[in-house]
Design a protein around this motif. Structure first.
Motif, PDB file in Angstrom:
ATOM      1  N   ILE A 147      32.177  -4.417 -11.924  1.00 58.15           N
ATOM      2  CA  ILE A 147      33.590  -4.798 -11.861  1.00 58.15           C
ATOM      3  C   ILE A 147      33.812  -5.774 -10.702  1.00 58.15           C
ATOM      4  CG2 ILE A 147      35.929  -3.984 -11.411  1.00 58.15           C
ATOM      5  CD1 ILE A 147      35.316  -1.444 -12.783  1.00 58.15           C
ATOM      6  N   GLN A 148      33.258  -5.415  -9.538  1.00 63.09           N
ATOM      7  CA  GLN A 148      33.446  -6.253  -8.355  1.00 63.09           C
ATOM      8  C   GLN A 148      32.795  -7.620  -8.544  1.00 63.09           C
ATOM      9  OE1 GLN A 148      35.431  -5.489  -5.731  1.00 63.09           O
ATOM     10  NE2 GLN A 148      35.063  -7.607  -5.179  1.00 63.09           N
ATOM     11  N   ARG A 149      31.638  -7.622  -9.192  1.00 57.69           N
ATOM     12  CA  ARG A 149      30.961  -8.891  -9.438  1.00 57.69           C
ATOM     13  C   ARG A 149      31.839  -9.804 -10.291  1.00 57.69           C
ATOM     14  NH1 ARG A 149      26.133  -9.522 -13.605  1.00 57.69           N
ATOM     15  NH2 ARG A 149      27.955  -9.048 -14.861  1.00 57.69           N
ATOM     16  N   THR A 150      32.464  -9.213 -11.301  1.00 63.26           N
ATOM     17  CA  THR A 150      33.337  -9.998 -12.166  1.00 63.26           C
ATOM     18  C   THR A 150      34.488 -10.605 -11.355  1.00 63.26           C
ATOM     19  OG1 THR A 150      32.840  -8.383 -13.850  1.00 63.26           O
ATOM     20  CG2 THR A 150      34.586  -9.950 -14.343  1.00 63.26           C
ATOM     21  N   PHE A 151      35.037  -9.837 -10.432  1.00 65.18           N
ATOM     22  CA  PHE A 151      36.104 -10.358  -9.572  1.00 65.18           C
ATOM     23  C   PHE A 151      35.599 -11.536  -8.742  1.00 65.18           C
ATOM     24  CE2 PHE A 151      38.429  -6.244  -9.962  1.00 65.18           C
ATOM     25  CZ  PHE A 151      39.662  -6.776 -10.277  1.00 65.18           C
ATOM     26  N   PHE A 152      34.424 -11.364  -8.158  1.00 68.04           N
ATOM     27  CA  PHE A 152      33.861 -12.429  -7.321  1.00 68.04           C
ATOM     28  C   PHE A 152      33.630 -13.696  -8.135  1.00 68.04           C
ATOM     29  CE2 PHE A 152      31.883  -9.272  -4.131  1.00 68.04           C
ATOM     30  CZ  PHE A 152      32.973  -9.418  -3.289  1.00 68.04           C
ATOM     31  N   GLU A 153      33.176 -13.500  -9.364  1.00 66.04           N
ATOM     32  CA  GLU A 153      32.890 -14.662 -10.199  1.00 66.04           C
ATOM     33  C   GLU A 153      34.161 -15.422 -10.556  1.00 66.04           C
ATOM     34  OE1 GLU A 153      30.643 -13.035 -13.385  1.00 66.04           O
ATOM     35  OE2 GLU A 153      28.721 -13.303 -12.354  1.00 66.04           O
ATOM     36  N   ALA A 154      35.287 -14.709 -10.510  1.00 67.69           N
ATOM     37  CA  ALA A 154      36.552 -15.349 -10.894  1.00 67.69           C
ATOM     38  C   ALA A 154      37.072 -16.289  -9.811  1.00 67.69           C
ATOM     39  CB  ALA A 154      37.591 -14.282 -11.201  1.00 67.69           C
TER      40      ALA A 154
ATOM     41  N   PRO B  29      25.857 -11.071  -3.925  1.00 69.50           N
ATOM     42  CA  PRO B  29      24.678 -11.864  -4.317  1.00 69.50           C
ATOM     43  C   PRO B  29      24.562 -11.996  -5.836  1.00 69.50           C
ATOM     44  CG  PRO B  29      24.084 -10.264  -2.648  1.00 69.50           C
ATOM     45  CD  PRO B  29      25.483  -9.943  -3.062  1.00 69.50           C
ATOM     46  N   LEU B  30      24.868 -10.929  -6.560  1.00 62.76           N
ATOM     47  CA  LEU B  30      24.734 -10.985  -8.016  1.00 62.76           C
ATOM     48  C   LEU B  30      25.745 -11.943  -8.646  1.00 62.76           C
ATOM     49  CD1 LEU B  30      24.099  -7.265  -9.007  1.00 62.76           C
ATOM     50  CD2 LEU B  30      22.444  -9.107  -8.745  1.00 62.76           C
ATOM     51  N   SER B  31      26.816 -12.244  -7.906  1.00 64.40           N
ATOM     52  CA  SER B  31      27.822 -13.142  -8.473  1.00 64.40           C
ATOM     53  C   SER B  31      27.484 -14.606  -8.196  1.00 64.40           C
ATOM     54  CB  SER B  31      29.201 -12.816  -7.901  1.00 64.40           C
ATOM     55  OG  SER B  31      29.283 -13.263  -6.560  1.00 64.40           O
ATOM     56  N   ARG B  32      26.479 -14.851  -7.333  1.00 66.38           N
ATOM     57  CA  ARG B  32      26.119 -16.240  -6.996  1.00 66.38           C
ATOM     58  C   ARG B  32      25.079 -16.758  -7.972  1.00 66.38           C
ATOM     59  NH1 ARG B  32      30.295 -17.837  -4.819  1.00 66.38           N
ATOM     60  NH2 ARG B  32      30.979 -15.931  -5.852  1.00 66.38           N
ATOM     61  N   LYS B  33      25.395 -17.865  -8.595  1.00 67.03           N
ATOM     62  CA  LYS B  33      24.460 -18.402  -9.589  1.00 67.03           C
ATOM     63  C   LYS B  33      23.189 -18.917  -8.919  1.00 67.03           C
ATOM     64  CE  LYS B  33      27.270 -18.732 -13.446  1.00 67.03           C
ATOM     65  NZ  LYS B  33      28.624 -18.496 -12.926  1.00 67.03           N
ATOM     66  N   SER B  34      23.307 -19.230  -7.610  1.00 68.82           N
ATOM     67  CA  SER B  34      22.144 -19.807  -6.932  1.00 68.82           C
ATOM     68  C   SER B  34      21.106 -18.766  -6.550  1.00 68.82           C
ATOM     69  CB  SER B  34      22.602 -20.548  -5.671  1.00 68.82           C
ATOM     70  OG  SER B  34      23.199 -19.636  -4.777  1.00 68.82           O
ATOM     71  N   MET B  35      21.413 -17.494  -6.763  1.00 70.51           N
ATOM     72  CA  MET B  35      20.458 -16.477  -6.353  1.00 70.51           C
ATOM     73  C   MET B  35      19.261 -16.449  -7.305  1.00 70.51           C
ATOM     74  SD  MET B  35      20.726 -12.388  -6.223  1.00 70.51           S
ATOM     75  CE  MET B  35      19.960 -11.406  -4.945  1.00 70.51           C
ATOM     76  N   LEU B  36      18.089 -16.613  -6.738  1.00 66.11           N
ATOM     77  CA  LEU B  36      16.889 -16.558  -7.560  1.00 66.11           C
ATOM     78  C   LEU B  36      16.651 -15.118  -8.003  1.00 66.11           C
ATOM     79  CD1 LEU B  36      14.434 -18.933  -5.692  1.00 66.11           C
ATOM     80  CD2 LEU B  36      15.222 -19.162  -8.048  1.00 66.11           C
ATOM     81  N   GLY B  37      16.271 -14.926  -9.232  1.00 70.48           N
ATOM     82  CA  GLY B  37      15.992 -13.578  -9.722  1.00 70.48           C
ATOM     83  C   GLY B  37      17.247 -12.766  -9.938  1.00 70.48           C
TER      84      GLY B  37
ATOM     85  N   HIS C 116      20.183 -15.432   3.277  1.00 75.08           N
ATOM     86  CA  HIS C 116      21.350 -14.608   3.564  1.00 75.08           C
ATOM     87  C   HIS C 116      21.720 -13.725   2.369  1.00 75.08           C
ATOM     88  CE1 HIS C 116      23.059 -16.990   7.181  1.00 75.08           C
ATOM     89  NE2 HIS C 116      22.266 -16.012   7.538  1.00 75.08           N
ATOM     90  N   LEU C 117      21.647 -14.341   1.190  1.00 72.67           N
ATOM     91  CA  LEU C 117      21.961 -13.561  -0.011  1.00 72.67           C
ATOM     92  C   LEU C 117      21.055 -12.345  -0.133  1.00 72.67           C
ATOM     93  CD1 LEU C 117      22.626 -16.090  -2.925  1.00 72.67           C
ATOM     94  CD2 LEU C 117      24.240 -14.619  -1.742  1.00 72.67           C
ATOM     95  N   TYR C 118      19.751 -12.576   0.100  1.00 71.27           N
ATOM     96  CA  TYR C 118      18.826 -11.448  -0.018  1.00 71.27           C
ATOM     97  C   TYR C 118      19.057 -10.438   1.090  1.00 71.27           C
ATOM     98  CZ  TYR C 118      16.600 -14.252  -3.513  1.00 71.27           C
ATOM     99  OH  TYR C 118      16.380 -14.981  -4.636  1.00 71.27           O
ATOM    100  N   LEU C 119      19.403 -10.955   2.245  1.00 70.64           N
ATOM    101  CA  LEU C 119      19.671 -10.064   3.381  1.00 70.64           C
ATOM    102  C   LEU C 119      20.846  -9.147   3.052  1.00 70.64           C
ATOM    103  CD1 LEU C 119      18.176 -10.062   6.088  1.00 70.64           C
ATOM    104  CD2 LEU C 119      20.229 -11.082   7.085  1.00 70.64           C
ATOM    105  N   ILE C 120      21.853  -9.746   2.418  1.00 66.37           N
ATOM    106  CA  ILE C 120      23.025  -8.959   2.036  1.00 66.37           C
ATOM    107  C   ILE C 120      22.640  -7.928   0.990  1.00 66.37           C
ATOM    108  CG2 ILE C 120      25.304  -9.081   0.942  1.00 66.37           C
ATOM    109  CD1 ILE C 120      25.527 -11.945   2.075  1.00 66.37           C
ATOM    110  N   PHE C 121      21.743  -8.337   0.098  1.00 68.31           N
ATOM    111  CA  PHE C 121      21.386  -7.470  -1.022  1.00 68.31           C
ATOM    112  C   PHE C 121      20.416  -6.356  -0.617  1.00 68.31           C
ATOM    113  CE2 PHE C 121      19.522  -6.566  -5.275  1.00 68.31           C
ATOM    114  CZ  PHE C 121      20.702  -6.314  -5.933  1.00 68.31           C
ATOM    115  N   LEU C 122      19.658  -6.602   0.445  1.00 70.42           N
ATOM    116  CA  LEU C 122      18.580  -5.683   0.827  1.00 70.42           C
ATOM    117  C   LEU C 122      19.003  -4.215   0.962  1.00 70.42           C
ATOM    118  CD1 LEU C 122      15.542  -5.754   1.424  1.00 70.42           C
ATOM    119  CD2 LEU C 122      16.130  -5.805   3.848  1.00 70.42           C
ATOM    120  N   PRO C 123      20.085  -3.914   1.704  1.00 72.26           N
ATOM    121  CA  PRO C 123      20.449  -2.499   1.843  1.00 72.26           C
ATOM    122  C   PRO C 123      20.671  -1.820   0.490  1.00 72.26           C
ATOM    123  CG  PRO C 123      21.912  -3.892   3.159  1.00 72.26           C
ATOM    124  CD  PRO C 123      21.005  -4.797   2.412  1.00 72.26           C
ATOM    125  N   VAL C 124      21.265  -2.576  -0.436  1.00 78.44           N
ATOM    126  CA  VAL C 124      21.534  -2.014  -1.754  1.00 78.44           C
ATOM    127  C   VAL C 124      20.230  -1.750  -2.493  1.00 78.44           C
ATOM    128  CG1 VAL C 124      22.750  -2.362  -3.914  1.00 78.44           C
ATOM    129  CG2 VAL C 124      23.652  -3.317  -1.813  1.00 78.44           C
TER     130      VAL C 124
END
Lengths: 273, 327
Positions: free
Chosen positions: A138-145, A80-88, B38-46
């Motif tokens: 590290i993993q986020r950077t991979f996903f972003e690539a 989720p952190l690698s997706r630009k569309s994630m709000l917040g 879905h993104l939030y669902l994936i993130f929730l456990p973390v």
């Protein structure tokens, strides 16, 4: 240069040699990097002592389970952190980042783990340290690539994030998952501190903790539970060395194969982390 | 159909068509939200994980530090005592000892452990044979993968007064055998050497990376100008990796009070507490073994706060002087 190599390798070679040597020669300090009085007795004993086999098995279980849980959670955080569309996204990145700079410390964590009834269970070993913020980045950077176009194409075909992650991103990032997994696995294999904190039940101890007992604390009795009297007399220096070897060899064996990944991962992590 | 002959499509005016379009837009939005969901669902456990195992301890350490925590009464009913635990810590004889040990071990680390990977990387940079380079590098990473227990075990074995290599060497030169790990005066040295052994090769990776980033033409130009190898290193290589060095230095300063306490925990004993005991190990002994939860939380909090101040300050400095920062 040669000095570096010698100083690095000598301890390994010495222990290897000592583990194959006769106790007597070790005690006289006659063992260098070539075994003296070559024999395999120490290894035979290592595998015969019930406690050593038991804790070795524990380590394997903790490492496998721990690595799976860690990788799963890390992906859950990194994707989720690698997706630009994630709000917040910025906020959540901060949530992951902050504990790297300001940690609660041993005692409150200890109390929470106890309060949750994890003491003397495998979960105390696996859960509290399961996610490392550093590896998440590290993993986020991979996903972003991974090229965005691929994802857009999948989106047009009507895939949800879950489907994209499972069918596309994960298979594509297998190398990085392996890297992260191995980072976690090495950490788990080598760890003794959580076990020392949370496991009072000796039959659950990992090999590292057992090693601490026999080599550093010199408490051979914990190894010898169930051993016959004449065996007790036999445990000695060479057995210590053999146990060290047995605990280290798996990692040293894996490492040349994965070295490339490791180095890459470490660089990516430190440059962008 | 209409596109081919160029006549414009009839604009839908009736409300039914507009409604359908709105519905379509709505479902599109809904779909997008579903995706986000879905993104939030994936993130929730973390998130839950972080709240329980990272944030609750932070809150816990703050709360515990200011009350007299009693297991049976619980947090809510334990009496509030203000700064009592902090004052008690500052007044105790341990305070200066712990602070001195923590700072000294870190200072030694800064002076001896920190430059090693840089020197190593610079040295390796001068090696022309690729095979040699790679194999030396590979060997230098090995200790990084050895567990602290095994490293400590090695130290115990090598320093053992009866069978240890170091003492055998001493004895063969006619010296006396020394129980190194029982003597407080040797602890800092032992710790520093172990630290170098374990981290040198691995920490050098970053500098290797920085070295490969230096433009090769600079060296050619320098050679034309008649600079020798030493001059080249001084004027090109070193400035080239300077930003990396500064960042690493600042990171290190930020963690001044944090020490690889696992090694200390394994190697120290009551006879070496004098020099070996650091804040972290003290917190462990007080908190976990003696169950003084509130007091040890206060000590831990003191450490974390100082650490935070150092990190923020280091980052400021980095921004100001090195033109780069950690955040």
């Amino acid at each position: 240069m040669t000095l570096v190599v010698i100083l690095t390798l000598y301890p390994f070679l010495y222990i290897l040699a000592a583990s194959f040597s006769d106790q007597l020669f070790i005690q006289q300090g006659k063992v260098g990097i070539i075994p003296k009085g070559f024999n395999l007795d120490a290894y035979k004993l290592v595998f015969e002592f019930p406690m050593i086999g038991r804790s070795y098995w524990n380590t394997v279980v903790y490492t496998v389970t721990g690595t799976l849980v860690s990788v799963l959670l890390t992906v859950c955080a990194a994707y989720p952190l690698s997706r630009k569309s994630m709000l917040g996204r910025k906020f959540f990145t901060g949530v992951i980042l902050l504990p790297m700079i300001f940690a609660g410390g041993i005692v409150p964590t200890f109390l929470i783990v106890n309060a949750m009834g994890m003491r003397n269970t495998i979960w105390a070993i696996i859960i509290p340290g399961a996610v490392s913020s550093f590896y998440v980045f590290i993993q986020r950077t991979f996903f972003e690539a991974i090229p965005q176009e691929l994802e857009e194409a999948a989106r047009i075909d009507g895939c949800s994030h879950m489907q994209i992650l499972l069918r596309m991103i994960l298979p594509l990032s297998l190398p990085s998952l392996v890297t992260i997994g191995l980072f976690y696995a090495v950490g788990q294999w080598n760890s003794f501190f959580p076990a020392m904190l949370y496991l009072s039940d000796k039959s659950m101890h990992p090999i590292q903790l057992l090693l601490r007992d026999i080599v550093i604390m010199n408490q051979t009795d914990s190894v010898l539970t169930g051993a016959a009297a004449d065996e007790r007399a036999m445990i000695g220096e060479s057995v210590k060395f053999a146990t060290i070897m047995v605990a280290t060899v798996p990692i040293l064996l894996v490492y040349p194969f994965i070295q490339k990944f490791f180095v890459q991962g470490a660089m990516v992590g430190s440059i962008k982390g | 159909m209409n596109a081919r002959d160029g006549t414009p499509r009839p604009v839908p005016v009736n409300t039914a068509a507009r409604g359908a379009r709105n519905r379509k837009a709505l479902t599109r939005l809904g779909k997008r939200l579903m995706n986000e969901y879905h993104l939030y669902l994936i993130f929730l456990p973390v998130l839950i994980y972080y709240l329980i195992f990272r944030y609750m301890p932070i809150i816990g350490s703050v709360v515990l530090s200011f009350i007299d925590f009693n297991m049976f009464k619980g947090i809510a009913d334990s009496p509030w005592v203000g700064l009592k635990h902090f004052l008690q810590f500052f007044d105790s004889i341990y305070f200066w000892r712990l602070l001195r040990n923590t700072l000294m071990i870190n200072l030694l680390n800064l002076v001896f452990v920190f430059p090693m990977p840089i020197l190593f990387a610079l040295l390796m940079n001068e090696v022309r044979s690729k095979i040699l380079k790679r194999s030396v590098q590979t060997i230098s990473y090995l200790p990084h993968f050895v567990s602290t227990v095994i490293m400590a075990s090695m130290a115990v074995t090598f320093l053992s007064p009866s069978i240890g290599f170091v003492n055998n060497l001493l004895a063969s030169f006619g010296g006396e055998r020394i129980a190194f790990l029982q003597k407080p005066e040797y602890f800092w040295g032992i710790y520093t050497v172990l630290d170098i052994w374990k981290t040198m090769g691995w920490s050098a990776i970053l500098y290797f990376a920085a070295l490969t980033g230096i433009n090769g033409e600079l060296y050619e130009a320098a050679m034309v100008d008649g600079a020798n190898r030493w001059k080249q290193m001084l004027n090109i290589t070193l400035p080239g990796i300077l930003p990396t060095i500064i960042i690493m230095l600042l990171l290190k300063i930020g963690h001044m009070l944090d020490i690889g306490y696992e090694v200390i925990l394994l190697l120290y004993n009551p006879s070496t507490y004098e020099t070996a005991d650091v804040i972290n190990t003290y917190v462990y002994r007080k908190g976990v073994i003696e169950a003084s939860y509130s007091f040890s939380s206060a000590v831990g909090l003191f450490q974390s706060v100082i650490g935070l101040i150092l990190i923020v300050a280091a980052n400021r400095l980095a921004r100001k002087y090195a033109d780069s920062s950690m955040w």
